[in-house]
Motif scaffolding. Structure first.
Motif, PDB file in Angstrom:
ATOM      1  N   ARG A  10       7.495  -8.471  -6.382  1.00  0.00           N
ATOM      2  CA  ARG A  10       8.452  -8.257  -5.303  1.00  0.00           C
ATOM      3  C   ARG A  10       9.541  -7.285  -5.750  1.00  0.00           C
ATOM      4  O   ARG A  10      10.208  -7.491  -6.757  1.00  0.00           O
ATOM      5  N   ARG A  11       9.693  -6.215  -4.987  1.00  0.00           N
ATOM      6  CA  ARG A  11      10.658  -5.171  -5.302  1.00  0.00           C
ATOM      7  C   ARG A  11      11.992  -5.458  -4.626  1.00  0.00           C
ATOM      8  O   ARG A  11      12.057  -6.107  -3.588  1.00  0.00           O
ATOM      9  N   TYR A 106       3.298  -0.188  -4.813  1.00  0.00           N
ATOM     10  CA  TYR A 106       2.695  -0.819  -3.638  1.00  0.00           C
ATOM     11  C   TYR A 106       1.203  -0.470  -3.599  1.00  0.00           C
ATOM     12  O   TYR A 106       0.374  -1.171  -4.164  1.00  0.00           O
ATOM     13  N   GLN A 107       0.902   0.635  -2.942  1.00  0.00           N
ATOM     14  CA  GLN A 107      -0.476   1.107  -2.860  1.00  0.00           C
ATOM     15  C   GLN A 107      -0.459   2.614  -2.665  1.00  0.00           C
ATOM     16  O   GLN A 107       0.215   3.117  -1.762  1.00  0.00           O
ATOM     17  N   LYS A 108      -1.186   3.325  -3.495  1.00  0.00           N
ATOM     18  CA  LYS A 108      -1.217   4.793  -3.409  1.00  0.00           C
ATOM     19  C   LYS A 108      -2.213   5.209  -2.336  1.00  0.00           C
ATOM     20  O   LYS A 108      -3.290   5.727  -2.623  1.00  0.00           O
ATOM     21  N   ASP A 109      -1.799   5.007  -1.099  1.00  0.00           N
ATOM     22  CA  ASP A 109      -2.682   5.262   0.042  1.00  0.00           C
ATOM     23  C   ASP A 109      -1.803   5.560   1.249  1.00  0.00           C
ATOM     24  O   ASP A 109      -1.117   4.664   1.760  1.00  0.00           O
ATOM     25  N   ASN A 216       6.982  -6.971   1.522  1.00  0.00           N
ATOM     26  CA  ASN A 216       7.256  -7.981   0.496  1.00  0.00           C
ATOM     27  C   ASN A 216       8.367  -7.527  -0.449  1.00  0.00           C
ATOM     28  O   ASN A 216       8.214  -7.494  -1.674  1.00  0.00           O
ATOM     29  N   VAL A 217       9.505  -7.142   0.144  1.00  0.00           N
ATOM     30  CA  VAL A 217      10.654  -6.720  -0.643  1.00  0.00           C
ATOM     31  C   VAL A 217      11.830  -7.651  -0.396  1.00  0.00           C
ATOM     32  O   VAL A 217      11.915  -8.324   0.638  1.00  0.00           O
ATOM     33  N   ALA A 218      12.729  -7.691  -1.359  1.00  0.00           N
ATOM     34  CA  ALA A 218      13.989  -8.417  -1.206  1.00  0.00           C
ATOM     35  C   ALA A 218      15.065  -7.398  -0.841  1.00  0.00           C
ATOM     36  O   ALA A 218      15.386  -6.512  -1.643  1.00  0.00           O
ATOM     37  N   LEU A 219      15.579  -7.500   0.381  1.00  0.00           N
ATOM     38  CA  LEU A 219      16.588  -6.551   0.842  1.00  0.00           C
ATOM     39  C   LEU A 219      17.954  -6.911   0.285  1.00  0.00           C
ATOM     40  O   LEU A 219      18.358  -8.082   0.294  1.00  0.00           O
TER      41      LEU A 219
END
Length: 230
Positions: A10-11, A106-109, A216-219
């Motif tokens: 989680r970022r 995250y995802q390189k897409d 899915n991040v913590a703001l």
């Protein structure tokens, strides 16, 4: 949302809520945030949520044929920028979101990222009892065949800039001067057309909540100048 079987740490993501910011000011702000993260990939992500004064922007490969006026002979604010996509319109009452994310975490897409941004908007619409839809071959979100959210991004070294524009309660007449997103047979709409009592600030908060869930991040909210617009 993150696909089944995927697991990401989680970022932290700094949330900046601002009221009306000139387009060039926000553009420079984005570039500064991106440059910082190019030099230090450990920096937290950021999400800017704001509005612009009336402004037209064209993506890097956009056709000027989709403007119904001469950009060299107008008082309107017009900018060609490095995002993808065609011409669009910004104005007060439209929420603009600029995520500055390092997709390495995250995802390189890029397709995945675009679908995630659409998912954020679809989640918000569902909160208000509206069904947000994707259209095959197009980017953005529609309600009852009216495009309520446009998306245009730039990704360099997997760091994102530009983002999405959600029409909450804007004056839509500015879209009459262009062919929005280069799509001549689709109407532009706003949430206020479907939910007349909707409040800008409340939607902005729901966008932040949905963004945190989808990515899915913590703001971490930063001091700013949020204000209600509708």
């Amino acid at each position: 949302m993150v696909s089944a079987g995927q697991s990401f740490k989680r970022r932290h993501c700094h949330l900046y809520k601002r009221s009306i910011v000139p387009y060039t000011t926000a553009w420079a702000w984005q570039r500064s945030l991106v440059d910082d993260r190019r030099h230090d990939s450990q920096l937290d992500d950021a999400l800017l949520l704001l509005e612009h004064p009336p402004t037209y922007t064209l993506g890097q490969g956009a056709s000027p044929a989709f403007l119904k006026f001469d950009p060299a002979q107008t008082a309107w604010d017009v900018h060609r920028v490095e995002r993808g996509g065609e011409v669009t319109y910004h104005c007060p009452g439209q929420l603009v979101g600029y995520p500055i994310l390092n997709l390495t975490y995250y995802q390189k897409d890029l397709h995945w990222y675009l679908r995630q941004l659409e998912a954020v908007i679809i989640h918000v619409l569902a909160f208000y009892g509206l069904k947000g839809e994707r259209l095959p071959g197009l980017t953005g979100v529609w309600v009852d065949e009216r495009k309520v959210a446009a998306i245009g991004i730039k990704v360099s070294r997997w760091i994102t800039m530009h983002g999405f524009a959600l029409n909450i309660c804007p004056d839509l007449r500015g879209f009459d001067r262009i062919v929005p997103c280069g799509i001549p047979d689709k109407m532009v709409g706003s949430l206020a057309q479907f939910r007349p009592a909707i409040q800008f600030e409340a939607v902005r908060d729901q966008v932040a909540i949905a963004f945190a869930q989808v990515f899915n991040v913590a703001l971490i909210e930063q001091p700013g100048d949020p204000q209600a617009r509708c």
